[in-house]
Design a protein around this motif. Structure first.
Motif, PDB file in Angstrom:
ATOM      1  N   VAL A  42       0.818  -1.209   0.000  1.00  0.00           N
ATOM      2  CA  VAL A  42       0.000   0.000   0.000  1.00  0.00           C
ATOM      3  C   VAL A  42       0.855   1.263   0.000  1.00  0.00           C
ATOM      4  O   VAL A  42       0.562   2.232  -0.702  1.00  0.00           O
ATOM      5  CB  VAL A  42      -0.948   0.004   1.228  1.00  0.00           C
ATOM      6  CG1 VAL A  42      -1.746   1.309   1.295  1.00  0.00           C
ATOM      7  CG2 VAL A  42      -1.904  -1.177   1.147  1.00  0.00           C
ATOM      8  N   SER A  43       1.922   1.269   0.797  1.00  0.00           N
ATOM      9  CA  SER A  43       2.767   2.471   0.886  1.00  0.00           C
ATOM     10  C   SER A  43       3.408   2.794  -0.459  1.00  0.00           C
ATOM     11  O   SER A  43       3.425   3.954  -0.897  1.00  0.00           O
ATOM     12  CB  SER A  43       3.842   2.279   1.963  1.00  0.00           C
ATOM     13  OG  SER A  43       3.261   2.124   3.227  1.00  0.00           O
ATOM     14  N   LEU A  50      -5.223   6.146   0.394  1.00  0.00           N
ATOM     15  CA  LEU A  50      -5.307   4.955  -0.454  1.00  0.00           C
ATOM     16  C   LEU A  50      -5.995   3.816   0.284  1.00  0.00           C
ATOM     17  O   LEU A  50      -6.814   3.092  -0.301  1.00  0.00           O
ATOM     18  CB  LEU A  50      -3.910   4.536  -0.907  1.00  0.00           C
ATOM     19  CG  LEU A  50      -3.866   3.302  -1.832  1.00  0.00           C
ATOM     20  CD1 LEU A  50      -4.738   3.531  -3.055  1.00  0.00           C
ATOM     21  CD2 LEU A  50      -2.431   2.996  -2.234  1.00  0.00           C
ATOM     22  N   ARG A  51      -5.665   3.640   1.569  1.00  0.00           N
ATOM     23  CA  ARG A  51      -6.313   2.573   2.334  1.00  0.00           C
ATOM     24  C   ARG A  51      -7.822   2.786   2.383  1.00  0.00           C
ATOM     25  O   ARG A  51      -8.608   1.837   2.250  1.00  0.00           O
ATOM     26  CB  ARG A  51      -5.728   2.534   3.752  1.00  0.00           C
ATOM     27  CG  ARG A  51      -6.409   1.569   4.698  1.00  0.00           C
ATOM     28  CD  ARG A  51      -6.426   0.157   4.194  1.00  0.00           C
ATOM     29  NE  ARG A  51      -5.104  -0.453   4.177  1.00  0.00           N
ATOM     30  CZ  ARG A  51      -4.876  -1.672   3.680  1.00  0.00           C
ATOM     31  NH1 ARG A  51      -5.874  -2.375   3.146  1.00  0.00           N
ATOM     32  NH2 ARG A  51      -3.669  -2.168   3.695  1.00  0.00           N
ATOM     33  N   TYR A  52      -8.272   4.031   2.524  1.00  0.00           N
ATOM     34  CA  TYR A  52      -9.693   4.352   2.532  1.00  0.00           C
ATOM     35  C   TYR A  52     -10.344   3.960   1.204  1.00  0.00           C
ATOM     36  O   TYR A  52     -11.427   3.356   1.174  1.00  0.00           O
ATOM     37  CB  TYR A  52      -9.885   5.844   2.797  1.00  0.00           C
ATOM     38  CG  TYR A  52     -11.275   6.365   2.497  1.00  0.00           C
ATOM     39  CD1 TYR A  52     -12.332   6.143   3.376  1.00  0.00           C
ATOM     40  CD2 TYR A  52     -11.524   7.069   1.314  1.00  0.00           C
ATOM     41  CE1 TYR A  52     -13.608   6.615   3.094  1.00  0.00           C
ATOM     42  CE2 TYR A  52     -12.793   7.538   1.024  1.00  0.00           C
ATOM     43  CZ  TYR A  52     -13.836   7.312   1.921  1.00  0.00           C
ATOM     44  OH  TYR A  52     -15.087   7.777   1.617  1.00  0.00           O
ATOM     45  N   ARG A  53      -9.669   4.260   0.091  1.00  0.00           N
ATOM     46  CA  ARG A  53     -10.243   3.981  -1.224  1.00  0.00           C
ATOM     47  C   ARG A  53     -10.166   2.493  -1.572  1.00  0.00           C
ATOM     48  O   ARG A  53     -11.002   1.988  -2.324  1.00  0.00           O
ATOM     49  CB  ARG A  53      -9.558   4.839  -2.286  1.00  0.00           C
ATOM     50  CG  ARG A  53      -9.771   6.329  -2.033  1.00  0.00           C
ATOM     51  CD  ARG A  53      -9.362   7.203  -3.184  1.00  0.00           C
ATOM     52  NE  ARG A  53      -9.591   8.604  -2.857  1.00  0.00           N
ATOM     53  CZ  ARG A  53     -10.773   9.203  -2.929  1.00  0.00           C
ATOM     54  NH1 ARG A  53     -11.827   8.502  -3.314  1.00  0.00           N
ATOM     55  NH2 ARG A  53     -10.905  10.472  -2.617  1.00  0.00           N
ATOM     56  N   ILE A  54      -9.183   1.793  -1.043  1.00  0.00           N
ATOM     57  CA  ILE A  54      -9.132   0.337  -1.216  1.00  0.00           C
ATOM     58  C   ILE A  54     -10.345  -0.309  -0.548  1.00  0.00           C
ATOM     59  O   ILE A  54     -11.009  -1.178  -1.123  1.00  0.00           O
ATOM     60  CB  ILE A  54      -7.820  -0.225  -0.630  1.00  0.00           C
ATOM     61  CG1 ILE A  54      -6.637   0.149  -1.523  1.00  0.00           C
ATOM     62  CG2 ILE A  54      -7.899  -1.748  -0.470  1.00  0.00           C
ATOM     63  CD1 ILE A  54      -5.294  -0.205  -0.926  1.00  0.00           C
ATOM     64  N   ASP A  55     -10.636   0.144   0.666  1.00  0.00           N
ATOM     65  CA  ASP A  55     -11.813  -0.379   1.368  1.00  0.00           C
ATOM     66  C   ASP A  55     -13.091   0.009   0.642  1.00  0.00           C
ATOM     67  O   ASP A  55     -14.047  -0.776   0.568  1.00  0.00           O
ATOM     68  CB  ASP A  55     -11.838   0.163   2.804  1.00  0.00           C
ATOM     69  CG  ASP A  55     -10.680  -0.362   3.641  1.00  0.00           C
ATOM     70  OD1 ASP A  55     -10.109  -1.406   3.260  1.00  0.00           O
ATOM     71  OD2 ASP A  55     -10.342   0.277   4.658  1.00  0.00           O
ATOM     72  N   GLY A  64      -6.162  -8.138  -0.853  1.00  0.00           N
ATOM     73  CA  GLY A  64      -4.773  -8.524  -1.104  1.00  0.00           C
ATOM     74  C   GLY A  64      -3.753  -7.445  -0.881  1.00  0.00           C
ATOM     75  O   GLY A  64      -2.558  -7.659  -1.066  1.00  0.00           O
ATOM     76  N   ALA A  65      -4.198  -6.249  -0.486  1.00  0.00           N
ATOM     77  CA  ALA A  65      -3.237  -5.171  -0.243  1.00  0.00           C
ATOM     78  C   ALA A  65      -2.606  -5.340   1.121  1.00  0.00           C
ATOM     79  O   ALA A  65      -3.256  -5.737   2.085  1.00  0.00           O
ATOM     80  CB  ALA A  65      -3.931  -3.805  -0.326  1.00  0.00           C
ATOM     81  N   VAL A  66      -1.310  -5.037   1.217  1.00  0.00           N
ATOM     82  CA  VAL A  66      -0.604  -5.181   2.488  1.00  0.00           C
ATOM     83  C   VAL A  66       0.079  -3.860   2.824  1.00  0.00           C
ATOM     84  O   VAL A  66       0.502  -3.133   1.926  1.00  0.00           O
ATOM     85  CB  VAL A  66       0.445  -6.317   2.440  1.00  0.00           C
ATOM     86  CG1 VAL A  66      -0.242  -7.649   2.236  1.00  0.00           C
ATOM     87  CG2 VAL A  66       1.482  -6.073   1.351  1.00  0.00           C
ATOM     88  N   ASP A  67       0.177  -3.548   4.119  1.00  0.00           N
ATOM     89  CA  ASP A  67       0.879  -2.335   4.537  1.00  0.00           C
ATOM     90  C   ASP A  67       2.368  -2.621   4.646  1.00  0.00           C
ATOM     91  O   ASP A  67       2.794  -3.742   4.909  1.00  0.00           O
ATOM     92  CB  ASP A  67       0.373  -1.852   5.900  1.00  0.00           C
ATOM     93  CG  ASP A  67      -1.007  -1.233   5.779  1.00  0.00           C
ATOM     94  OD1 ASP A  67      -1.201  -0.451   4.851  1.00  0.00           O
ATOM     95  OD2 ASP A  67      -1.891  -1.564   6.594  1.00  0.00           O
ATOM     96  N   GLU A  68       3.122  -1.539   4.441  1.00  0.00           N
ATOM     97  CA  GLU A  68       4.590  -1.675   4.493  1.00  0.00           C
ATOM     98  C   GLU A  68       5.038  -1.961   5.907  1.00  0.00           C
ATOM     99  O   GLU A  68       4.483  -1.418   6.839  1.00  0.00           O
ATOM    100  CB  GLU A  68       5.231  -0.380   4.007  1.00  0.00           C
ATOM    101  CG  GLU A  68       6.725  -0.476   3.791  1.00  0.00           C
ATOM    102  CD  GLU A  68       7.273   0.778   3.158  1.00  0.00           C
ATOM    103  OE1 GLU A  68       8.404   0.746   2.686  1.00  0.00           O
ATOM    104  OE2 GLU A  68       6.560   1.783   3.109  1.00  0.00           O
TER     105      GLU A  68
END
Length: 482
Positions: free
Chosen positions: A453-454, A467-472, A478-482
């Motif tokens: 994600v980062s 971006l995390r808000y828009r992914i949700d 499948g997105a992962v945080d750094e």
């Protein structure tokens, strides 16, 4: 004398404090007093070394490398002010606290004129001594930060200039000059300034130029990159901390905002600051005080606050990601940095400046930018703005091997075509709705970043939270945080 009998016991004594502790050199011939000081400071976590004479003290200065010096003015082999005069000529010397006996007021005054940080009359209260040492260390730490800031500023050279002859850049320089002239009344804090613009447009350069435009020019300029501060250490980095405030806090330390005292604190990428820190920052700006982590005491702060961002802060406010009250407090005066694509021939002026700088840096013959290359520079859209231009010119100069810089050296290829000339029908999002286009762009960025994600946020030019808000919102998996 009893002091003479104990000299061998105390001379060269060091406490068992850890090696990372602040180092205190005591130059004193009264043995009982010296023993008490060494014991007290050692118990407080300081590394302490004792010297009985001026000669021994001079040896310890080089071998021990003290952070603070406690200096008696009457020693067996000379006057302490003689050593103080020597130290006054060394800008790197540790702060000196002089110890005076009753009736030596004139000597104390002379010592202060020679640059002593403070003085104490004997008999010395050990609690007061420890407080004076802490104050000297704190002041020395702030001075080091100021010196570093000034050194960095003095070496920034041409990079800290707002070059350009376009109307947009003339307007920016005029606005900076006007803002600089506003700083004159010490009773009122200078207005906060919010610098907005795309990534790479030179918001940090504008902040430095604003700092230099008025009477704050000789004061410290401290740049705080809010995006790079570790989440768990943001508060301590900004506001400072006291000894033992958290694991690893071995001593008291001033924060970055405190280090900007009397100068400018530039809060770059303010949109990346977490909400809880935004509230605390607002309190600092409103009340002009800062409280270190682990402390109950508030310290006044007189820095000017300038913030920079490439984010759409009103949109972040609507999404609950930025505090409206902080935005309105920062947005007293707004300075908008124009994108490079809107600056016309400034592209060529900047390119030539970067050619000259790079050639000088690497001791190369300065090449000429060919006509076709100049045309390519003017036609390119510059999504990375001035920063992208600078890096492109540096790469081109290093690769051209003494030749003039041609279009092929720039590596722009077909990208040197303006957006209006591009074939819009070839875009995969041309026929999509806005929601579909947003989802496609996020999926594409995540694919390129392998789900990180980062990294994807950096590709898209948005914050990780956005971006995390828009992914949700789009239900992407499948997105992962750094």
């Amino acid at each position: 004398m009893l002091a003479n009998l104990l000299t061998d016991d105390l001379s060269g004594f060091q406490s068992s404090a850890p090696v990372h502790a602040a180092r205190v050199l005591l130059i004193e011939d009264e043995a009982l007093f010296a023993r008490a000081v060494v014991k007290r400071l050692g118990g407080a976590g300081y590394a302490c070394e004792h010297a009985v004479t001026l000669a021994a003290g001079r040896e310890s200065l080089s071998s021990f490398g003290p952070d603070v010096i406690l200096l008696d003015l009457r020693l067996p082999d000379g006057q302490g002010v003689d050593l103080l005069a020597e130290l006054a000529r060394d800008t790197r010397a540790a702060p000196v606290i002089v110890l005076t006996a009753y009736g030596e007021v004139e000597d104390a005054v002379r010592a202060m004129k020679l640059g002593a940080a403070d003085y104490l009359k004997k008999p010395v209260d050990l609690d007061e001594l420890q407080l004076v040492i802490e104050k000297a260390l704190r002041t020395a730490g702030l001075r080091q930060k100021v010196d570093y800031s000034r050194s960095r500023e003095s070496h920034s050279g041409d990079d800290a200039q707002l070059l350009g002859e376009s109307p947009a850049m003339h307007a920016v320089r005029e606005q900076i000059a006007a803002l600089g002239s506003l700083i004159g009344n010490r009773l009122a804090p200078p207005p906060t300034v919010l610098i907005i613009g795309e990534t790479g447009t030179g918001k940090d350069v504008a902040a430095r130029c604003l700092h230099r435009a008025g009477p704050l020019a000789e004061r410290p300029f401290v740049q705080v990159d809010c995006a790079s501060l570790p989440r768990e250490l943001i508060e301590a980095e900004l506001f400072g901390h006291e000894k033992g405030a958290y694991t690893g806090a071995q001593g008291a330390r001033a924060g970055l905002l405190e280090a900007a005292e009397g100068g400018t604190a530039f809060l770059d990428e303010i949109g990346e600051l977490p909400l809880d820190m935004q509230a605390k920052l607002l309190n600092v700006i409103e009340r002009r005080v800062v409280r270190r982590v682990g402390s109950t005491r508030e310290r006044p702060i007189g820095a000017r606050f300038v913030a920079g961002t490439n984010r759409d802060l009103p949109a972040m406010i609507a999404a609950g990601q930025f505090r409206a009250d902080l935005f309105y407090r920062l947005n007293v005066v707004t300075l908008k940095m124009p994108p490079l694509r809107e600056r016309g021939d400034d592209v060529l002026l900047l390119a030539q400046r970067f050619v000259t700088q790079t050639a000088r840096r690497y001791a190369l013959v300065e090449p000429v930018i060919q006509k076709d290359a100049r045309t390519a520079l003017l036609r390119y859209h510059w999504p990375g703005n001035v920063r992208e231009l600078k890096h492109l010119i540096e790469r081109a100069l290093l690769l051209c091997q003494g030749r003039d810089i041609g279009p092929a050296d720039l590596g722009l290829g077909t990208q040197a075509e303006t957006p209006s000339a591009a074939n819009e029908s070839s875009s995969p999002i041309a026929s999509m709705t806005l929601d579909e286009a947003e989802r496609w762009m996020i999926e594409h960025a995540l694919e390129k970043a392998r789900g990180n994600v980062s990294q994807a946020a950096r590709r898209l030019g948005v914050s990780r939270m956005t971006l995390r808000y828009r992914i949700d919102k789009h239900g992407l998996k499948g997105a992962v945080d750094e």
